[in-house]
Design a protein around this motif. Structure first.
Motif, PDB file in Angstrom:
ATOM      1  N   ASP A 151       3.746  -4.174   4.810  1.00 30.66           N
ATOM      2  CA  ASP A 151       2.931  -3.102   4.250  1.00 30.66           C
ATOM      3  C   ASP A 151       2.073  -3.527   3.064  1.00 30.66           C
TER       4      ASP A 151
ATOM      5  N   ASP B  89       0.698   9.864   2.866  1.00 29.24           N
ATOM      6  CA  ASP B  89       0.732   9.757   4.328  1.00 29.24           C
ATOM      7  C   ASP B  89      -0.413   8.829   4.745  1.00 29.24           C
ATOM      8  N   VAL B  90      -0.216   7.531   4.451  1.00 28.88           N
ATOM      9  CA  VAL B  90      -1.311   6.578   4.649  1.00 28.88           C
ATOM     10  C   VAL B  90      -1.455   6.225   6.123  1.00 28.88           C
ATOM     11  N   ILE B  91      -2.681   6.330   6.625  1.00 31.81           N
ATOM     12  CA  ILE B  91      -2.961   5.872   7.982  1.00 31.81           C
ATOM     13  C   ILE B  91      -3.511   4.457   7.859  1.00 31.81           C
ATOM     14  N   ALA B  92      -2.858   3.496   8.493  1.00 28.93           N
ATOM     15  CA  ALA B  92      -3.303   2.104   8.395  1.00 28.93           C
ATOM     16  C   ALA B  92      -3.088   1.402   9.716  1.00 28.93           C
TER      17      ALA B  92
ATOM     18  N   LEU C 221       0.851  -1.187   0.000  1.00 27.00           N
ATOM     19  CA  LEU C 221       0.000   0.000   0.000  1.00 27.00           C
ATOM     20  C   LEU C 221       0.886   1.236   0.000  1.00 27.00           C
TER      21      LEU C 221
ATOM     22  N   SER D 246       0.929  17.211   3.338  1.00 28.54           N
ATOM     23  CA  SER D 246       0.798  15.762   3.218  1.00 28.54           C
ATOM     24  C   SER D 246       0.322  15.138   4.529  1.00 28.54           C
ATOM     25  N   LEU D 247       0.284  15.924   5.605  1.00 22.53           N
ATOM     26  CA  LEU D 247      -0.239  15.418   6.874  1.00 22.53           C
ATOM     27  C   LEU D 247      -1.741  15.257   6.793  1.00 22.53           C
ATOM     28  N   GLN D 248      -2.272  14.331   7.581  1.00 21.54           N
ATOM     29  CA  GLN D 248      -3.717  14.274   7.749  1.00 21.54           C
ATOM     30  C   GLN D 248      -4.160  15.563   8.450  1.00 21.54           C
TER      31      GLN D 248
ATOM     32  N   MET E  53       4.635   3.991   8.233  1.00 15.02           N
ATOM     33  CA  MET E  53       3.196   4.158   7.966  1.00 15.02           C
ATOM     34  C   MET E  53       2.516   4.797   9.172  1.00 15.02           C
ATOM     35  N   ALA E  54       1.558   5.598   8.937  1.00 13.57           N
ATOM     36  CA  ALA E  54       0.666   6.138   9.972  1.00 13.57           C
ATOM     37  C   ALA E  54       1.287   7.186  10.900  1.00 13.57           C
ATOM     38  N   CYS E  55       0.481   8.136  11.244  1.00 19.56           N
ATOM     39  CA  CYS E  55       0.734   9.096  12.317  1.00 19.56           C
ATOM     40  C   CYS E  55       2.051   9.862  12.204  1.00 19.56           C
TER      41      CYS E  55
ATOM     42  N   ASN F 169      -2.602  10.436  -1.763  1.00 23.05           N
ATOM     43  CA  ASN F 169      -2.010  10.896  -0.520  1.00 23.05           C
ATOM     44  C   ASN F 169      -1.091   9.792  -0.010  1.00 23.05           C
TER      45      ASN F 169
END
Lengths: 460, 460
Positions: free
Chosen positions: A246, A214-217, A189, B39-41, B1-3, A212
């Motif tokens: 990932d 900056d994937v939140i997963a 991903l 690019s941040l959430q 990934m994430a945060c 985007n």
């Protein structure tokens, strides 16, 4: 507007039964009645289906569009789903199974006997079967256990227009159209695009440039609560789940998260009430399970409370010197328990929704000490008044008032300290139930009371 | 990934500060840093924004795309939103306000001083201002108070293709693209079409023929819990809200419902702990409010518990005849309270999630009586053993055991009966907190204990 009223429902059931049992077959009187059934929400149709006889269910389902019937089946319990699917003709059954969401299929397959699961799995095309097999390997309560493979995925080198055409093609199967998950050649991903962004983007742009990154997963083995937290924090409609490398495993949709949040709240409430949480709904839980879920904590609390007997025995001479002291025992220990229970409930919830963490220990203790002093003064005054009303005289009244003050402050501090420390130690703070805190402060409360009495009344 | 990791975060904050305060202006060193911010959430950007100085916030926000900045602003508290908006130049401020979700704007306007609200309202075009004005009239905790007007609506006589083009046009503003709400000429909601159905339908079909007419909607004045229940029952992503004449008022999205479910669970947990629920988060609640929320119930419980004093005084001669009887008072009343608390927690939750209703009263009482007998036998045995250990002899042991049996059964029955009856009377059953049920069964438990003692030991 909304829902099926009870009277409509009875009438509709009669209509359905009449047509299913009509001499010329269900279609003899036209298909307007089927249109009426189809106009119901799948949830409401599932409720209706439950009231039909099994042979009526088996006659009705093949008459309905597969996607509609599958959507309704998803609301039944796994055992009910299996009963229906395995009695339908294999071609209808397999079509329904294919249309059902993959997370529901996984729950179904895990709930039935392995032989039955194998039969259903045999109905699925091999690629899908492998995906389902994989989802079945994730332990309960993990993010992976909630994941569904019915997502919309696209490649980095696709154009926006190409992606939009792909979305329309797979719209029927997908759990949500809100996000397109962008994968590289190895299935990892690498980005997410919302449908909104696709609508707004230049049709000729490359997906890689629109997505985007900056994937939140969630990771597949993360706790489902962690997935729920991420999804609700970012207000997503779906959250991707990936493996250690990932690669996209599946997606969790917000309706699953609503269930998780509800279930976690149920668990906390039952734990705070001093019981092990039920795993099934109330009426599905047999009495022997209700007993088992409760007796453990009751016995633990009994053993913990048993030291009140020791404390009282220790003060036997004090008690014999003035039996009136015994009158106020339940009142004082009860007030201590109530105060502790209030504090614990507030802090367990604040910890659960991440308003408070262990780092706040000092601030929390200060606040609860201040609150405890105010509450202690109020309860001390009430205790004094009560002692006068009972007619045990002002001396004992002052003892009761002073004890109430100290007991309430003590209960506030213990009720603030324990949940934070347990949370820090990785223990669910909800195990500090109201009953547990009450039990813990009962014995110490008695000790405070009799010590105050000895000192103030000059007893031994 | 994430945060955003803590270290990344510090570094990013430094980068932002460096560019904002650069001698040649923020754009002097190129705009790559702005791309990184974007690019941040939005949620993570909002968190970051909180750590910047106000003058830095005011310098940064105008540099970002309006829709992105507005999405981040939505995560701030109303007061923080106002501080920023009213200090920005009116053209930037008004553009941000327009981009923000209408339900968030309503919360903002209701939270600030009317003069401040009037200023912000003045920035909005008149048609939108009227819609916002209307949303502001719905009382708190109603479905209408959660509604947003940023929905996609279409007319019955449009074609599918026309509708799809409309969706793309309004994609930027809409809260969700998952549903199109079909309105008649008078603004009444006559149908709903999912985006999925639009993708699958013939582009030339009329919307009226594709739309689902069995619309599930909440009325604006319905309780927000009712709306949450409907939305989660049917697994919708959004629920329409209509007025008395079925005109579409707005939509409630699933993220609002997640908040409602969480808040209702918090309220129930705090009530069950014996406290009035907090309206703010823990640290935002001043100590005097913590005191006020708790002292009421503590005093009520104190007064209710006070009758234990009367019961004990009534049995003063029995108590004087054998002071050892007093040793077991906290243990027995505590066990009764614990049992009641377990039953209440289970049933209050079962009522909240609609697993149990008043119609089930008889079945519930039967199940809890059976469970109570089993628990009573276990606790009776434990009581007998404890009495032997304390060394008060087998006679008193039998008294303690028999009392424990009856007290546990009694507490189970009261704990089952009260929540169902209160629910039936329209009172929130969560007011039957653990502390309340403990208090209610304390006095009756003492009465059972001393009556058993008198009869079995031949005392007066």
């Amino acid at each position: 507007m909304a829902c099926v009223e009870a009277t409509d429902r009875e009438e509709l059931l009669e209509t359905i039964r009449g047509h299913l049992n009509a001499p010329g077959g269900p279609a003899a009187g036209g298909t307007a009645w089927l249109e009426r059934v189809r106009s119901l929400q799948p949830y409401d149709f599932a409720e209706l289906l439950r009231e039909l006889h099994p042979y009526e269910q088996l006659a009705l389902i093949p008459l309905l569009p597969r996607d509609y019937a599958a959507a309704a089946l998803e609301y039944l319990e796994p055992v009910e789903q299996y009963q229906l699917l395995h009695q339908l003709s294999p071609d209808v059954g397999s079509e329904l199974l294919l249309e059902m969401s993959s997370d529901v299929v996984v729950d179904l397959l895990l709930a039935v006997h392995p032989n039955q699961a194998a039969k259903l799995l045999g109905w699925l095309p091999s690629e899908y079967r492998e995906q389902i097999d994989r989802l079945m390997t994730f332990p309960p309560n993990t993010a992976g256990s909630l994941a569904a493979v019915d997502y919309v995925a696209a490649r980095e080198n696709w154009t926006v227009d190409q992606t939009l055409r792909h979305i329309r093609k797979v719209a029927r199967e997908a759990e949500t159209l809100s996000y397109v998950y962008v994968l590289d050649a190895r299935g990892r991903l690498t980005g997410v695009v919302s449908l909104r962004e696709i609508f707004l983007a230049d049709p000729n742009a490359r997906l890689a440039d629109v997505a985007n990154r900056d994937v939140i997963a969630a990771y597949a083995l993360d706790d489902q609560e962690e997935a729920a937290r991420l999804l609700s924090k970012y207000d997503f409609v779906a959250l991707p789940v990936v493996d250690d490398e990932d690669r996209l495993v599946g997606i969790i949709t917000v309706d699953d998260v609503v269930d998780v949040i509800r279930d976690e709240a149920s668990e906390d409430i039952q734990k705070l009430g001093g019981s092990q949480p039920l795993t099934e709904s109330y009426f599905r839980t047999p009495v022997q399970d209700l007993f088992r879920k409760r007796v453990g904590w009751l016995l633990v609390l009994f053993v913990a409370e048993a030291y009140t007997t020791t404390v009282l025995k220790h003060f036997e001479t004090t008690l014999s010197a003035d039996v009136a002291l015994a009158f106020f025992v339940p009142l004082l220990v009860g007030t201590g328990g109530n105060t502790g229970s209030q504090t614990v409930a507030t802090l367990v919830r604040a910890l659960a929704v991440h308003e408070v963490t262990f780092r706040d220990l000092f601030r929390v203790i200060l606040r609860e000490a201040a609150t405890g002093i105010l509450l202690g003064l109020a309860m001390g005054a009430a205790g004094f008044v009560r002692a006068l009303i009972v007619g045990v005289g002002p001396h004992l009244g002052v003892v009761v008032a002073t004890s109430a003050l100290f007991i309430v402050i003590w209960a506030s501090l213990v009720g603030a300290f324990l949940p934070l420390v347990l949370h820090r130690l990785g223990v669910d703070p909800a195990v500090v139930s109201g009953p547990l805190i009450a039990t813990l402060v009962d014995g110490t409360g008695l000790f405070i009371y009799f010590t105050v009495a000895r000192m103030m009344l000059g007893l031994h």
